[in-house]
Design a protein around this motif. Structure first.
Motif, PDB file in Angstrom:
ATOM      1  N   LEU A 149      24.100 -11.457 -10.861  1.00 10.56           N
ATOM      2  CA  LEU A 149      23.764 -11.163 -12.244  1.00 10.56           C
ATOM      3  C   LEU A 149      24.025  -9.701 -12.561  1.00 10.56           C
ATOM      4  O   LEU A 149      23.947  -8.832 -11.699  1.00 10.56           O
ATOM      5  CB  LEU A 149      22.295 -11.490 -12.523  1.00 10.56           C
ATOM      6  CG  LEU A 149      21.828 -12.903 -12.222  1.00 10.56           C
ATOM      7  CD1 LEU A 149      20.335 -13.035 -12.515  1.00 10.56           C
ATOM      8  CD2 LEU A 149      22.626 -13.928 -13.013  1.00 10.56           C
ATOM      9  N   ALA A 150      24.324  -9.437 -13.826  1.00  9.15           N
ATOM     10  CA  ALA A 150      24.454  -8.073 -14.336  1.00  9.15           C
ATOM     11  C   ALA A 150      23.634  -7.970 -15.614  1.00  9.15           C
ATOM     12  O   ALA A 150      23.716  -8.852 -16.486  1.00  9.15           O
ATOM     13  CB  ALA A 150      25.912  -7.719 -14.604  1.00  9.15           C
ATOM     14  N   ILE A 151      22.856  -6.904 -15.736  1.00 11.39           N
ATOM     15  CA  ILE A 151      22.010  -6.674 -16.903  1.00 11.39           C
ATOM     16  C   ILE A 151      22.786  -5.833 -17.910  1.00 11.39           C
ATOM     17  O   ILE A 151      23.251  -4.735 -17.592  1.00 11.39           O
ATOM     18  CB  ILE A 151      20.713  -5.948 -16.511  1.00 11.39           C
ATOM     19  CG1 ILE A 151      19.982  -6.705 -15.399  1.00 11.39           C
ATOM     20  CG2 ILE A 151      19.824  -5.753 -17.732  1.00 11.39           C
ATOM     21  CD1 ILE A 151      19.601  -8.124 -15.759  1.00 11.39           C
ATOM     22  N   VAL A 152      22.926  -6.347 -19.135  1.00 11.80           N
ATOM     23  CA  VAL A 152      23.688  -5.671 -20.186  1.00 11.80           C
ATOM     24  C   VAL A 152      22.742  -5.282 -21.323  1.00 11.80           C
ATOM     25  O   VAL A 152      21.973  -6.119 -21.819  1.00 11.80           O
ATOM     26  CB  VAL A 152      24.816  -6.581 -20.725  1.00 11.80           C
ATOM     27  CG1 VAL A 152      25.497  -5.940 -21.931  1.00 11.80           C
ATOM     28  CG2 VAL A 152      25.831  -6.870 -19.623  1.00 11.80           C
ATOM     29  N   ASP A 153      22.813  -4.019 -21.711  1.00 11.60           N
ATOM     30  CA  ASP A 153      21.987  -3.530 -22.809  1.00 11.60           C
ATOM     31  C   ASP A 153      22.899  -2.844 -23.820  1.00 11.60           C
ATOM     32  O   ASP A 153      23.698  -1.978 -23.456  1.00 11.60           O
ATOM     33  CB  ASP A 153      20.940  -2.545 -22.294  1.00 11.60           C
ATOM     34  CG  ASP A 153      19.786  -2.373 -23.267  1.00 11.60           C
ATOM     35  OD1 ASP A 153      19.153  -3.376 -23.613  1.00 11.60           O
ATOM     36  OD2 ASP A 153      19.513  -1.224 -23.668  1.00 11.60           O
ATOM     37  N   TYR A 175      14.198  -4.742 -15.661  1.00 16.03           N
ATOM     38  CA  TYR A 175      14.925  -5.964 -16.009  1.00 16.03           C
ATOM     39  C   TYR A 175      15.581  -6.585 -14.778  1.00 16.03           C
ATOM     40  O   TYR A 175      15.626  -7.819 -14.640  1.00 16.03           O
ATOM     41  CB  TYR A 175      16.000  -5.662 -17.050  1.00 16.03           C
ATOM     42  CG  TYR A 175      15.495  -5.236 -18.410  1.00 16.03           C
ATOM     43  CD1 TYR A 175      14.189  -5.505 -18.815  1.00 16.03           C
ATOM     44  CD2 TYR A 175      16.321  -4.553 -19.300  1.00 16.03           C
ATOM     45  CE1 TYR A 175      13.735  -5.110 -20.056  1.00 16.03           C
ATOM     46  CE2 TYR A 175      15.872  -4.157 -20.547  1.00 16.03           C
ATOM     47  CZ  TYR A 175      14.582  -4.433 -20.917  1.00 16.03           C
ATOM     48  OH  TYR A 175      14.140  -4.035 -22.158  1.00 16.03           O
ATOM     49  N   VAL A 176      16.121  -5.754 -13.891  1.00 14.36           N
ATOM     50  CA  VAL A 176      16.708  -6.276 -12.652  1.00 14.36           C
ATOM     51  C   VAL A 176      15.654  -7.044 -11.855  1.00 14.36           C
ATOM     52  O   VAL A 176      15.881  -8.181 -11.404  1.00 14.36           O
ATOM     53  CB  VAL A 176      17.296  -5.131 -11.804  1.00 14.36           C
ATOM     54  CG1 VAL A 176      17.620  -5.616 -10.396  1.00 14.36           C
ATOM     55  CG2 VAL A 176      18.550  -4.579 -12.457  1.00 14.36           C
ATOM     56  N   LEU A 177      14.495  -6.430 -11.692  1.00 18.25           N
ATOM     57  CA  LEU A 177      13.435  -7.081 -10.927  1.00 18.25           C
ATOM     58  C   LEU A 177      12.962  -8.363 -11.602  1.00 18.25           C
ATOM     59  O   LEU A 177      12.707  -9.371 -10.932  1.00 18.25           O
ATOM     60  CB  LEU A 177      12.268  -6.112 -10.744  1.00 18.25           C
ATOM     61  CG  LEU A 177      12.565  -4.890  -9.858  1.00 18.25           C
ATOM     62  CD1 LEU A 177      11.448  -3.854  -9.978  1.00 18.25           C
ATOM     63  CD2 LEU A 177      12.742  -5.319  -8.410  1.00 18.25           C
ATOM     64  N   GLY A 178      12.868  -8.329 -12.936  1.00 18.70           N
ATOM     65  CA  GLY A 178      12.448  -9.523 -13.657  1.00 18.70           C
ATOM     66  C   GLY A 178      13.476 -10.634 -13.583  1.00 18.70           C
ATOM     67  O   GLY A 178      13.136 -11.810 -13.419  1.00 18.70           O
ATOM     68  N   ALA A 179      14.766 -10.282 -13.719  1.00 19.26           N
ATOM     69  CA  ALA A 179      15.819 -11.288 -13.646  1.00 19.26           C
ATOM     70  C   ALA A 179      15.869 -11.923 -12.264  1.00 19.26           C
ATOM     71  O   ALA A 179      16.060 -13.140 -12.130  1.00 19.26           O
ATOM     72  CB  ALA A 179      17.167 -10.662 -13.999  1.00 19.26           C
ATOM     73  N   PRO A 186      20.941 -12.959  -7.015  1.00 14.90           N
ATOM     74  CA  PRO A 186      21.110 -11.544  -6.685  1.00 14.90           C
ATOM     75  C   PRO A 186      21.423 -10.740  -7.946  1.00 14.90           C
ATOM     76  O   PRO A 186      22.139 -11.197  -8.829  1.00 14.90           O
ATOM     77  CB  PRO A 186      22.303 -11.541  -5.728  1.00 14.90           C
ATOM     78  CG  PRO A 186      22.414 -12.935  -5.215  1.00 14.90           C
ATOM     79  CD  PRO A 186      21.921 -13.822  -6.317  1.00 14.90           C
ATOM     80  N   CYS A 187      20.880  -9.535  -8.022  1.00 13.06           N
ATOM     81  CA  CYS A 187      21.116  -8.687  -9.194  1.00 13.06           C
ATOM     82  C   CYS A 187      20.893  -7.240  -8.798  1.00 13.06           C
ATOM     83  O   CYS A 187      19.811  -6.882  -8.308  1.00 13.06           O
ATOM     84  CB  CYS A 187      20.172  -9.076 -10.339  1.00 13.06           C
ATOM     85  SG  CYS A 187      20.430  -8.138 -11.854  1.00 13.06           S
ATOM     86  N   THR A 188      21.910  -6.428  -8.984  1.00 12.17           N
ATOM     87  CA  THR A 188      21.793  -4.987  -8.759  1.00 12.17           C
ATOM     88  C   THR A 188      22.412  -4.189  -9.900  1.00 12.17           C
ATOM     89  O   THR A 188      22.077  -3.033 -10.101  1.00 12.17           O
ATOM     90  CB  THR A 188      22.504  -4.561  -7.456  1.00 12.17           C
ATOM     91  OG1 THR A 188      23.899  -4.885  -7.550  1.00 12.17           O
ATOM     92  CG2 THR A 188      21.901  -5.257  -6.251  1.00 12.17           C
ATOM     93  N   ARG A 189      23.312  -4.810 -10.662  1.00 12.78           N
ATOM     94  CA  ARG A 189      24.144  -4.116 -11.642  1.00 12.78           C
ATOM     95  C   ARG A 189      23.425  -3.953 -12.972  1.00 12.78           C
ATOM     96  O   ARG A 189      22.854  -4.913 -13.508  1.00 12.78           O
ATOM     97  CB  ARG A 189      25.415  -4.920 -11.874  1.00 12.78           C
ATOM     98  CG  ARG A 189      26.459  -4.270 -12.760  1.00 12.78           C
ATOM     99  CD  ARG A 189      27.232  -3.250 -11.996  1.00 12.78           C
ATOM    100  NE  ARG A 189      28.465  -2.864 -12.682  1.00 12.78           N
ATOM    101  CZ  ARG A 189      29.290  -1.939 -12.205  1.00 12.78           C
ATOM    102  NH1 ARG A 189      29.055  -1.360 -11.046  1.00 12.78           N
ATOM    103  NH2 ARG A 189      30.379  -1.611 -12.860  1.00 12.78           N
TER     104      ARG A 189
END
Length: 289
Positions: A149-153, A175-179, A186-189
């Motif tokens: 996953l990648a978090i986009v704002d 947001y990374v931790l919540g996602a 997996p999410c780091t981005r």
């Protein structure tokens, strides 16, 4: 009995850290003190977010066309905070071009993993939640053949952004931790998509950086919970002022409650509602979107 967790969003935590007087006016006073007029730059940001949420989250692929974007921008436009109709219409056109430029190379068939998605997680001390503009699911960069996953704002402020902005953002880390917790991927981005310059400021978190942000959020939550507990006990006006002091800075001129805060007025002149569109002076980074 288990300890009651303090529930908060990144915006709430940052409001407490920035100015306890503003926090009191925003979250504790009832009725809430009157706010100043709406800000034009907030109007632009809100409408742009609305249109992008429709484009990626609600419209079918056949509707994701430039003509539909233009029509939606015009039907959604509001004149709140602008100096006059001429300025409002000018910014409607500028904002439309900004969104069209951002979407020019978008795949109309792409479906994000989440749009305006609320995520959250709990620690031993706090329950933290927030709403993410967009969550992308992309091929994993580790060569495993899986996805991540990648978090986009989305950001519409004047100031260009950097990887440091992305990495240091408390909201993006939470947001990374919540996602991770909600979507089990997996999410780091994290990515700040700056529409005025059509650039992306990106960073990757690791366990150490996420732990630092979580510790910071928990510390802020502890302090806010203690202050709210004092408020609940009942305070005289003088005690309330002492418990929730103002923290004057150059940003006081942008505060919604500047007109009722003498310390803030002394620190910085109150801005006109449209000043954020025209002046290069400090405009708050819209930290939660």
């Amino acid at each position: 009995m288990p300890k009651r967790l303090f529930t908060a969003t990144p915006t709430k935590l940052l409001n407490f850290a920035d100015c306890k007087r503003k926090y009191r006016y925003t979250y504790l006073e009832s009725p809430r003190p009157p706010k100043g007029p709406p800000w034009a730059h907030n109007t632009v940001g809100a409408i742009v977010h609305e249109v992008l949420a429709d484009f990626f989250g609600r419209w079918p692929a056949a509707r994701r066309t430039p003509d539909e974007v233009v029509a939606k921008m015009r039907s959604s436009w509001r004149s709140e905070g602008f100096r006059d109709e001429r300025q409002s219409l000018d910014w409607r056109e500028r904002s439309t071009e900004m969104v069209l430029g951002y979407l020019r190379d978008s795949d109309p068939y792409y479906e994000p993993r989440g749009v305006e998605r609320t995520v959250g997680f709990t620690t031993e001390r706090a329950s933290l939640r927030g709403r993410i503009d967009r969550i992308d699911e992309r091929p994993a960069r580790d060569g495993s053949g899986g996805t991540e996953l990648a978090i986009v704002d989305y950001k519409t402020g004047r100031r260009p952004l950097t990887a440091t902005d992305a990495r240091s953002s408390l909201a993006m880390a939470l947001y990374v931790l919540g996602a991770r917790r909600v979507l089990h991927r997996p999410c780091t981005r994290v990515e700040l998509h700056h529409l005025p310059t059509n650039t992306v400021a990106a960073a990757d978190h690791d366990d150490e950086s996420l732990a630092r942000h979580q510790k910071r959020a928990e510390s802020m939550a502890d302090d806010a919970a203690a202050a709210e507990a004092r408020w609940a006990e009942g305070l005289t006006p003088a005690e309330a002022d002492a418990a929730f002091p103002p923290e004057p800075s150059a940003l006081c001129g942008w505060c919604d409650f500047a007109k009722i805060c003498p310390q803030g007025r002394r620190e910085a002149p109150t801005r006109e509602p449209w000043a954020g569109l025209d002046e290069p002076s400090p405009v708050p980074l819209d930290e939660a979107g």
